[in-house]
Design a protein around this motif. Structure first.
Motif, PDB file in Angstrom:
ATOM      1  N   UNK A 103     -23.730  68.248  81.609  1.00 43.72           N
ATOM      2  CA  UNK A 103     -24.057  69.727  82.355  1.00 43.72           C
ATOM      3  C   UNK A 103     -23.979  69.231  84.082  1.00 43.72           C
ATOM      4  N   UNK A 104     -23.232  70.155  84.688  1.00 48.69           N
ATOM      5  CA  UNK A 104     -22.744  69.863  86.024  1.00 48.69           C
ATOM      6  C   UNK A 104     -23.170  71.034  86.763  1.00 48.69           C
ATOM      7  N   UNK A 105     -24.317  70.930  87.880  1.00 52.14           N
ATOM      8  CA  UNK A 105     -24.720  72.220  88.893  1.00 52.14           C
ATOM      9  C   UNK A 105     -24.301  71.903  90.251  1.00 52.14           C
ATOM     10  N   UNK A 106     -23.534  72.858  90.791  1.00 52.24           N
ATOM     11  CA  UNK A 106     -23.015  72.300  91.983  1.00 52.24           C
ATOM     12  C   UNK A 106     -22.957  73.629  93.036  1.00 52.24           C
ATOM     13  N   UNK A 107     -23.687  73.095  94.097  1.00 51.91           N
ATOM     14  CA  UNK A 107     -23.817  74.492  95.175  1.00 51.91           C
ATOM     15  C   UNK A 107     -22.459  74.612  95.690  1.00 51.91           C
ATOM     16  N   UNK A 108     -22.399  75.685  95.964  1.00 54.20           N
ATOM     17  CA  UNK A 108     -21.028  76.490  96.639  1.00 54.20           C
ATOM     18  C   UNK A 108     -21.183  77.660  97.469  1.00 54.20           C
ATOM     19  N   UNK A 109     -20.357  77.620  98.500  1.00 49.76           N
ATOM     20  CA  UNK A 109     -20.171  78.996  99.195  1.00 49.76           C
ATOM     21  C   UNK A 109     -18.661  79.691  99.073  1.00 49.76           C
ATOM     22  N   UNK A 110     -18.940  80.874  98.367  1.00 52.81           N
ATOM     23  CA  UNK A 110     -17.562  81.609  98.544  1.00 52.81           C
ATOM     24  C   UNK A 110     -17.555  82.603  99.576  1.00 52.81           C
ATOM     25  N   UNK A 111     -16.508  82.448 100.280  1.00 55.77           N
ATOM     26  CA  UNK A 111     -16.034  83.096 101.590  1.00 55.77           C
ATOM     27  C   UNK A 111     -14.829  83.653 101.262  1.00 55.77           C
ATOM     28  N   UNK A 112     -14.967  85.105 101.409  1.00 59.81           N
ATOM     29  CA  UNK A 112     -13.659  86.108 101.140  1.00 59.81           C
ATOM     30  C   UNK A 112     -13.628  87.021 102.184  1.00 59.81           C
ATOM     31  N   UNK A 113     -12.458  87.437 102.298  1.00 61.20           N
ATOM     32  CA  UNK A 113     -12.087  88.605 103.162  1.00 61.20           C
ATOM     33  C   UNK A 113     -10.969  89.521 102.488  1.00 61.20           C
TER      34      UNK A 113
END
Length: 191
Positions: A82-92
Motif C-alpha cells: 500500500x502506497x500513500x502519497x501527498x500530492x497537489x493537483x494544479x489545473x487551469x
C-alpha cells in the motif's frame, strides 16, 4: 532477491513516474501499471488504458494539469504494498482564465509480479483546495460548485466546465469513503 530498500525504491519510482502523465509521455505512463490496473479519480474510473486515452483528450483541450508529488509512505507485505502519497493537483483552463490547486493523497495498491513492482489500483483522497485566478477574479457558478464536496469542489468545477464531468462522490479527508478505501486495502495487503 530484492531487499526492502530495492523494493521501496522501485515503488517510489512508480509514484514519481506520474510526471509522465503531465508530460504526455503515454508509453512511459502505461509502464507504471500492470495490464489489469485500474484507476479511480475525479474524472475517470476504470482500466488504466482508458485513463491514458482520456488523458490524451484532456491534453488536447483547454485544460492543463500538473501534479506535484510528495514522498510516498510504503507498507510492504510480501509481493503487495500500500502506497500513500501527498500530492497537489494544479489545473487551469486557459479559455476560462480560471485555475485551482487541490491537495490530495494518492492511495495506491502495488504488486510485484515476476520481480517487478507496478501499480494495480490508484485511488485519490481529497484534502482541500481552492481556486486561482491567473488574470483576476472571474464569475463562478455557485450552483455547480455546491454539487461537490468542498475538499475538491474547485477541481470538480474546472473539470466539469472543461468537458470532463464527475460521475459520483469521491473520498475526502476523514470520510466514510476514505475509511472504506483503507479497510479494503488492509484486507488486500494481508491476504
Amino acid at each position: 532477491m530484492h531487499s526492502y530498500l530495492e523494493d521501496r525504491q522501485q515503488i517510489t519510482d512508480l509514484i514519481t513516474g506520474w510526471i509522465h502523465r503531465d508530460l504526455g509521455q503515454w508509453e512511459q505512463l502505461a509502464g507504471l501499471f500492470h495490464p489489469d490496473g485500474v484507476i479511480e479519480i475525479t474524472w475517470y474510473e476504470g482500466p488504466f488504458t482508458g485513463f491514458i486515452e482520456g488523458s490524451r483528450r484532456m491534453g488536447a483541450s483547454d485544460l492543463r494539469t500538473k501534479h506535484l508529488i510528495g514522498t510516498p509512505v510504503v507498507q510492504i507485505n510480501g509481493n503487495r504494498a500500500i502506497v500513500e502519497t501527498n500530492a497537489v493537483i494544479v489545473a487551469e483552463n486557459v479559455r476560462l482564465d480560471l485555475g485551482c490547486s487541490v491537495h490530495n493523497r494518492f492511495y495506491d495498491l502495488a504488486e510485484k509480479r515476476d520481480g517487478v513492482w507496478k501499480l494495480l489500483k490508484r485511488q485519490s483522497i481529497y484534502d482541500m483546495g481552492g481556486f486561482t485566478f491567473p488574470s483576476g477574479p472571474v464569475a463562478i457558478d455557485a450552483q455547480v460548485l455546491k454539487r461537490y464536496p468542498r475538499e475538491y469542489a474547485p477541481l470538480a468545477y474546472l473539470l466539469e466546465k472543461s468537458g470532463f464531468p464527475l460521475s459520483r462522490t469521491f473520498a475526502t479527508r476523514g470520510s466514510e469513503l476514505e475509511s472504506a478505501i483503507r479497510e479494503n486495502a488492509q484486507a488486500w495487503l494481508a491476504a
